[in-house]
Design an enzyme around this catalytic site. Sequence first.
Site: not given
Ligand SMILES: NC(=O)c1ccc[n+]([C@@H]2O[C@H](COP(=O)([O-])OP(=O)(O)OC[C@H]3O[C@@H](n4cnc5c(N)ncnc54)[C@H](O)[C@@H]3O)[C@@H](O)[C@H]2O)c1
Length: 313
Positions: A78, A144
């Site tokens: 995402a 979001y």
């Molecule tokens: N970090 C937090 O506190 C948190 C909180 C709530 C939800 N989330 C959710 O957890 C998930 C992981 O988040 P994160 O913190 O590891 O973020 P992150 O940005 O490190 O990981 C997201 C990954 O998705 C990949 N990505 C993005 N767009 C893409 C696309 N179009 N096609 C293929 N890959 C794509 C990115 O390259 C990255 O590796 C996400 O869905 C995020 O919304 C995270």
Amino acid sequence: MKNIIVTGGAGFIGSHLVKALLLDGHRVVVVDDLSTGKSSNLPSHPNCHLFEVDIVDELALAHLFESERPSLVYHEAAIASVQKSIHDPVRTSAVNDQGAKHVFELAVHVGSEQIVFASSAAVYGEDPRLPKRETFEPTPLSPYGFQKWQNEKDAARLAKKSGVRFTALRYFNVYGPQQDPQSEYSGVISIFVDRILNDLPLTIFGDGGQTRDFVNVADVVQANRSVQRVGGGFNVFNVGTAQETSLLELVHHLYMIENQAPNVVFQPRREGDIHRSVADIGQLMSKTDYSSNVHILQGLQALVSAIKLKNNE
Ligand SMILES: NC(=O)c1ccc[n+]([C@@H]2O[C@H](COP(=O)([O-])OP(=O)(O)OC[C@H]3O[C@@H](n4cnc5c(N)ncnc54)[C@H](O)[C@@H]3O)[C@@H](O)[C@H]2O)c1
């Protein structure tokens, strides 16, 4: 051994999950466009395979799902940023909304048994009731938050239609190693640790009394593994610690760990900043073997040590 696809597996949370799944003995196919993720986050392991694919590209994704036929799909990919969803709603919606739909539909199409996906505490918006319960009607404030809620509605519909298990995990504020402090959209903990280690002041927007449920990425991985045993249909679970920590407490812990005098700059409160947030994790604990094992102080100490070690490499 299961054949598992992890979208977003090269990112912060995804890469921790991939490592745990490999240790569990599974074959893991990572689908990531490397927009924020890095191939260096992934271990070199004979059962780990990275495909650089954009989940918006339905044809490329279909080709991969058809050839891999995963029994389990973890959807972590995402654009994980409230601010970016406001500044670039078109691309964010394409990835977070359409991209997720592609992943869900293809998983059902190729016969996957379960789809587990990353939702977010952002679906709760400004509802003042605490702790946040899964039964509360979502009232997201940002695109979001709406996109994550839309994912849940799509999943519930597909689960009903196909009989495939869908599990939404509403992560609260996740922190831990590999979170990129250079990204302007990164979590507050990685930014604060990076600044303290570089002798830079911390900026707090508002009075610092705002609270969050900071959950270590190890707990998030544990939650993802434990829901593999959850029964049929659509389920949604909070993933947090049930502990509320204010930004001032967080800053206090960090300066104490580093044995430094606080150096904090206060700026006006940011528009749309939620004041208090903490998860009720009773549902997840009663339906799985999940328990939050990493206390914030212990998690922060481990994080600071890990970053120092990396900086010295
Ligand atoms: N970090 C937090 O506190 C948190 C909180 C709530 C939800 N989330 C959710 O957890 C998930 C992981 O988040 P994160 O913190 O590891 O973020 P992150 O940005 O490190 O990981 C997201 C990954 O998705 C990949 N990505 C993005 N767009 C893409 C696309 N179009 N096609 C293929 N890959 C794509 C990115 O390259 C990255 O590796 C996400 O869905 C995020 O919304 C995270």
